[in-house]
Enzyme design. Structure first.
Site, PDB file in Angstrom:
ATOM      1  N   CYS A 131       0.826  -1.181   0.047  1.00 12.91           N
ATOM      2  CA  CYS A 131      -0.137  -0.051  -0.064  1.00 12.91           C
ATOM      3  C   CYS A 131       0.809   1.352   0.029  1.00 12.91           C
ATOM      4  O   CYS A 131       0.442   2.310  -0.476  1.00 12.91           O
ATOM      5  CB  CYS A 131      -0.845  -0.218   1.066  1.00 12.91           C
ATOM      6  SG  CYS A 131      -2.160  -1.310   0.919  1.00 12.91           S
ATOM      7  N   GLU A 175      -2.615  -2.782  -5.076  1.00 13.97           N
ATOM      8  CA  GLU A 175      -3.995  -3.773  -4.887  1.00 13.97           C
ATOM      9  C   GLU A 175      -5.066  -2.732  -5.442  1.00 13.97           C
ATOM     10  O   GLU A 175      -5.767  -1.992  -4.714  1.00 13.97           O
ATOM     11  CB  GLU A 175      -4.171  -3.869  -3.332  1.00 13.97           C
ATOM     12  CG  GLU A 175      -3.760  -5.164  -3.005  1.00 13.97           C
ATOM     13  CD  GLU A 175      -3.856  -5.449  -1.319  1.00 13.97           C
ATOM     14  OE1 GLU A 175      -4.666  -4.562  -0.628  1.00 13.97           O
ATOM     15  OE2 GLU A 175      -3.424  -6.221  -0.989  1.00 13.97           O
TER      16      GLU A 175
HETATM   17  O1  AHR Z   1       1.406  -6.423   3.395  1.00 15.99           O
HETATM   18  C1  AHR Z   1       0.639  -5.514   4.138  1.00 15.99           C
HETATM   19  C2  AHR Z   1      -0.406  -4.843   3.151  1.00 15.99           C
HETATM   20  O2  AHR Z   1      -1.443  -5.653   2.791  1.00 15.99           O
HETATM   21  C3  AHR Z   1       0.007  -4.407   1.957  1.00 15.99           C
HETATM   22  O3  AHR Z   1       0.709  -3.001   1.949  1.00 15.99           O
HETATM   23  C4  AHR Z   1      -0.975  -4.478   0.834  1.00 15.99           C
HETATM   24  O4  AHR Z   1      -0.614  -4.480  -0.348  1.00 15.99           O
HETATM   25  C5  AHR Z   1      -1.967  -5.554   1.334  1.00 15.99           C
HETATM   26  O5  AHR Z   1      -3.052  -4.962   1.520  1.00 15.99           O
END
Ligand code: AHR
Length: 659
Positions: free
Chosen positions: A244, A379
Site C-alpha cells: 500500500c 491492490e
Molecule cells: O502487507 C501489508 C499490506 O497488505 C500491503 O501493504 C497491501 O498490499 C496489503 O493489503
C-alpha cells in the site's frame, strides 16, 4: 493456549486405534519426464516499510529525525537543552532544516541535544559506530563538541559508555566524522551532543550514527543480521517498496522513487501511511527518511542474488482510503507517472551517460542493474485500474519491449473483482498477475489444487502477498506456517504458470508493529526467524529445476477428501529428487515413494530427510529462544524403486533422494 502435546494426549486413544489400520499412501513419482522448469524467481521476498521495517529496522541508521524534517516538530525524537534554535536555510534544499547551538550564557549551563533513536538506540559493547554530522561555525573559527552514547538509566557514576570530542572549523558546511566505541551494550541508549570549550555557536545538520559493521560494509548501510536473514532465504525475486505504501493514502504521499536516490542528505522526508492506517496501532512518529531508497534496494537485490521487482504507482491513490474520483490522477494526466516508470527503467538499466543512468553511476554503480520486471499498481480494482494501466503498458512496451510487466488482480484471492481483473490483465497483455491472499486456516487447507486448472495461455502468476492469518490466531505460530507449506505445493506443482511467490509482510519491530504475522521479528539488538521463515527457506533451498509428476491413486496430493490431510509435490535437481510432503493431520502417515520411469536395473537411493515440526503448535520462535522451532535433518535410508517412510503428525518433511 492448547499446545500440540496436550492435543495429542487427548487424541491418543483414537490414534492408537487408527494407527493399527493406517494405510500406506503410495506416491507415484514419474522420473521419465522432467516437467516444467521452476523459475529462478520462484521464491522471493516482499519488502514494505510497515512495522518499522526501514527506518528503525533494516536501514541501520540509529538517529531518528536526523535532518530535523519531521513536519509537526523538527525536534521530534530529540531533547534540546540550553540555547538551541531550529533554522530552515540549510545546505540541502529538499531538507532545509538544521539546528544552531549557541553559548548558554553561563559557565555551569550547557547547550546540546539528545536523540532517542527508534525505541532507543541499540549499540553493542566493543563494536564501533560511525557518527557523522554536517556542521559549520557561522562566525568562523573553531568550536568544539562532545559526542556521547549514554545510558540514562545508569546507576553508575557516569552515564556515558563512550565519548569523543569533535572540532568544527570554518564557516563552510563540511561533513565531520568520529568513531564511537561503547564500553557496554545498550538496548535503549541515547546519543548526546553538546557544546564544550568556549562554546562558540555551531550549526548542525544531518546527524547520523551507523554501526561500521553494516551489510557488505556500506556506509549508508543495512543492519547486518536482518540483511543476512534475507540472504539466507536465497530469494529469487525481491519485490519493493510495497504494498500500500506504493499508492499512498493520497497521491502526493505515494512512494516516489525519484525522491529516494542521490545523496541521502537531500532525500526529502515522506510520511508513512502505516503511521495512522490502523488507529489501534498508531505510531505518530513514523516517517520515511528514504535513506533506504531505490539504489539501496537494487544494490541489495544484486548482493543477495535476486531479480529486483519494483512496483510503482499507477496514478490511483489507495482505493481502500479514497472513494472520490478527485483523489486519483485522471487517465489523460498520467504522463508524469508513466515517465516515472520509464525513468526508473533508465535508472536501473541505462548507460552511465543517460540522464538517470548517470544518477546511478554517480551513486557508485556504473554497471546497469539488469532490471527485467516492473509492477504497475498494487491492490487496485474496478475498471479504473485497467484504464490506468493501459497507457503504462503501451509506453513501456514501446520503449522497453523486453521488460516484463506485472499487473494486479486486486486485494482478494477470489470473487467478483478478481474474476473481472484476470481477463482484463490478459487483454492488456500483462506478463504476470500479482495475487494477494491473507486468509485463514480453512482457506489454506482448501487451496491445495488452486493452480492445477489455471488458464495456461494467459499471464503467469505472481503470488505476491500471502500468509496464513489464523482465525482467532492472527499472529505468528507454527501451525500457520505448516499450512503455508501445504499451500505452497500447488505453487511448486504448477511452476509452469506460477513464476513468483512472496510471503508478506517481511519485517516487524517488536515495539513498532502495525500488522502481523510477519516473517522476521527484531528488537534493537536481536532478531528472530519465524516458523514461516523456515518454510520459505526450505522451499527455496530445495527448489529444484523441474517439476516431477507426483500422484496418489492417479490424482494430485492436495489435501483433498480421502487424502488424510496430505499435501505433496516433487522436483528434480540434476540427479537429485526432492519430495515435499506436508502432513496436516494429527496422525502419523506412512508413505511409499514409488519411482516410475526407471530402467530395469536402475534404482534410487535415499539421502536424508528434513523434518519441520513442533509441539508448540500455536507458538513461534522468540527473541530469547530464536531456534526452538527449526527444521531437523534426519536419516532416510534405503535403495530400490520405492522408498518407505513415516511422516509425523503436523509435519513438513523434505525427502532428498538421488537417482
Ligand atoms: O502487507 C501489508 C499490506 O497488505 C500491503 O501493504 C497491501 O498490499 C496489503 O493489503
Amino acid at each position: 493456549m492448547m499446545n500440540r502435546k496436550r492435543m495429542m494426549t487427548g487424541l491418543a486413544v483414537l490414534l492408537l486405534s487408527t494407527v493399527a489400520f493406517a494405510q500406506t499412501h503410495r506416491f507415484d513419482i514419474d522420473l521419465k519426464k522432467a516437467g516444467a522448469p521452476i523459475q529462478p524467481t520462484m521464491y522471493g521476498i516482499f519488502f514494505e516499510d510497515i512495522n518499522f521495517a526501514a527506518d528503525g529496522g533494516l536501514y541501520a541508521e540509529l538517529v531518528k529525525n536526523r535532518s530535523f524534517e519531521y513536519p509537526q516538530d523538527p525536534l521530534q525524537g530529540w531533547k534540546a537543552f540550553g540555547k538551541v534554535e531550529v533554522r530552515a536555510d540549510g545546505p540541502f534544499e529538499r531538507c532545509p532544516h538544521y539546528v544552531r547551538l549557541a553559548n548558554p550564557g553561563h559557565r555551569e549551563k550547557w547547550t546540546g541535544l539528545d536523540n532517542e533513536g527508534w525505541f532507543g538506540i541499540g549499540v553493542k559493547g566493543g563494536e564501533t559506530y560511525r557518527f557523522t554530522v554536517w556542521a559549520r561555525v557561522p562566525e568562523g573559527g573553531k568550536s568544539s563538541l562532545r559526542v556521547e552514547l549514554v545510558n540514562t538509566a545508569s546507576m553508575g557514576e557516569d552515564q556515558f559508555v563512550c565519548q569523543e570530542n569533535l572540532i568544527v572549523s570554518g564557516s563552510d558546511w563540511k561533513q565531520y566524522e568520529v568513531i564511537l566505541t561503547p564500553s557496554e551494550t545498550l538496548e535503549k541508549g541515547v546519543l548526546r551532543i553538546f557544546l564544550t570549550g568556549d562554546r562558540r555557536t555551531v550549526d548542525l545538520e544531518h546527524v547520523s550514527l551507523f554501526p561500521t559493521d553494516t551489510w557488505m560494509g556500506h556506509r549508508n548501510g543495512l543492519r547486518q543480521d536482518l540483511a543476512q536473514a534475507l540472504a539466507d532465504l536465497h530469494p529469487g525475486i525481491f519485490r519493493f517498496p510495497g504494498g500500500c505504501i506504493v499508492e499512498g493514502a493520497d497521491l502526493p504521499t505515494r512512494y516516489n522513487w525519484k525522491n529516494t536516490v542521490g545523496p541521502v542528505e537531500n532525500r526529502p522526508l515522506n510520511e508513512n501511511r502505516w503511521e495512522y492506517t490502523f488507529p489501534h496501532r498508531f505510531f505518530p512518529d513514523y516517517f520515511q527518511s528514504y535513506g533506504l531508497g531505490f539504489f539501496e534496494f537494487f544494490q541489495l537485490a544484486e548482493e543477495i542474488g535476486s531479480e529486483p521487482l519494483p512496483i510503482l504507482s499507477c496514478g490511483l491513490a489507495c482505493q481502500f482510503q479514497n472513494e472520490a474520483d478527485e483523489a486519483h490522477c485522471p487517465v489523460d494526466e498520467l504522463q508524469p507517472f508513466i515517465q516515472d516508470a520509464l525513468d526508473l527503467i533508465e535508472f536501473a538499466n541505462g548507460p552511465a551517460t543517460s540522464a538517470w543512468g548517470k544518477v546511478r553511476a554517480d551513486m557508485g554503480h556504473p554497471e546497469p542493474f539488469g532490471l527485467k520486471f516492473i509492477g504497475i499498481g498494487n491492490e487496485q480494482w474496478g475498471p479504473e485500474y485497467p484504464e490506468h494501466l493501459e497507457p503504462f503498458v503501451r509506453a513501456i512496451r514501446a520503449a522497453y519491449p523486453d521488460i516484463r510487466i506485472v499487473g494486479s488482480s486486486g486485494p482478494n484471492s477470489e470473487g467478483e473483482q478478481f474474476d473481472y481483473l484476470w481477463p482484463e490483465m490478459k487483454r492488456l497483455g500483462a506478463d504476470l498477475v500479482d495475487e494477494h491472499f491473507y486468509r485463514p486456516e480453512s482457506w489454506f487447507l482448501a487451496q491445495g489444487a488452486r493452480y492445477d486448472n489455471y488458464d495456461r495461455k494467459g499471464p503467469k502468476v505472481f503470488a505476491g502477498e500471502y500468509a496464513c492469518h489464523g482465525r482467532g490466531r492472527k499472529y505468528n505460530h507454527f501451525h500457520a506456517s505448516l499450512l503455508e507449506a501445504a499451500f505452497m505445493t500447488t505453487i511448486e506443482r504448477n511452476a509452469d504458470i506460477v513464476h513468483m511467490a512472496t510471503y508478506a509482510p517481511l519485517f516487524a519491530h517488536v515495539e513498532g508493529w502495525q500488522w502481523r504475522p510477519d516473517l522476521i521479528w527484531y528488537d534493537n539488538l536481536r532478531s528472530m526467524r519465524t516458523a514461516s521463515w523456515h518454510v520459505q527457506q526450505l522451499y527455496s533451498t530445495y527448489k529444484g529445476q523441474n517439476v516431477l509428476t507426483l500422484k496418489m491413486d492417479g490424482v494430485n496430493v492436495t489435501g483433498a477428501e480421502g487424502q488424510d490431510g496430505l499435501f505433496a509435490s516433487a522436483v528434480q535437481d540434476g540427479n537429485k529428487v526432492y519430495v515435499k510432503v506436508i502432513n496436516t493431520s494429527e496422525a502419523p502417515q506412512d508413505v511409499e515413494l514409488a519411482f516410475g520411469g526407471l530402467k530395469k536395473k536402475e534404482t534410487v537411493r535415499a539421502v536424508e530427510r528434513i523434518d519441520f515440526t513442533s509441539d508448540l503448535l500455536y507458538e513461534d520462535n522468540t527473541l530469547d529462544d530464536p531456534c526452538r522451532i527449526s527444521p531437523v535433518k534426519g536419516n532416510f535410508a534405503g535403495e530400490g524403486k520405492a522408498l518407505s517412510a513415516t511422516v509425523p503428525p503436523l509435519c513438513f518433511t523434505v525427502f532428498v533422494i538421488t537417482k
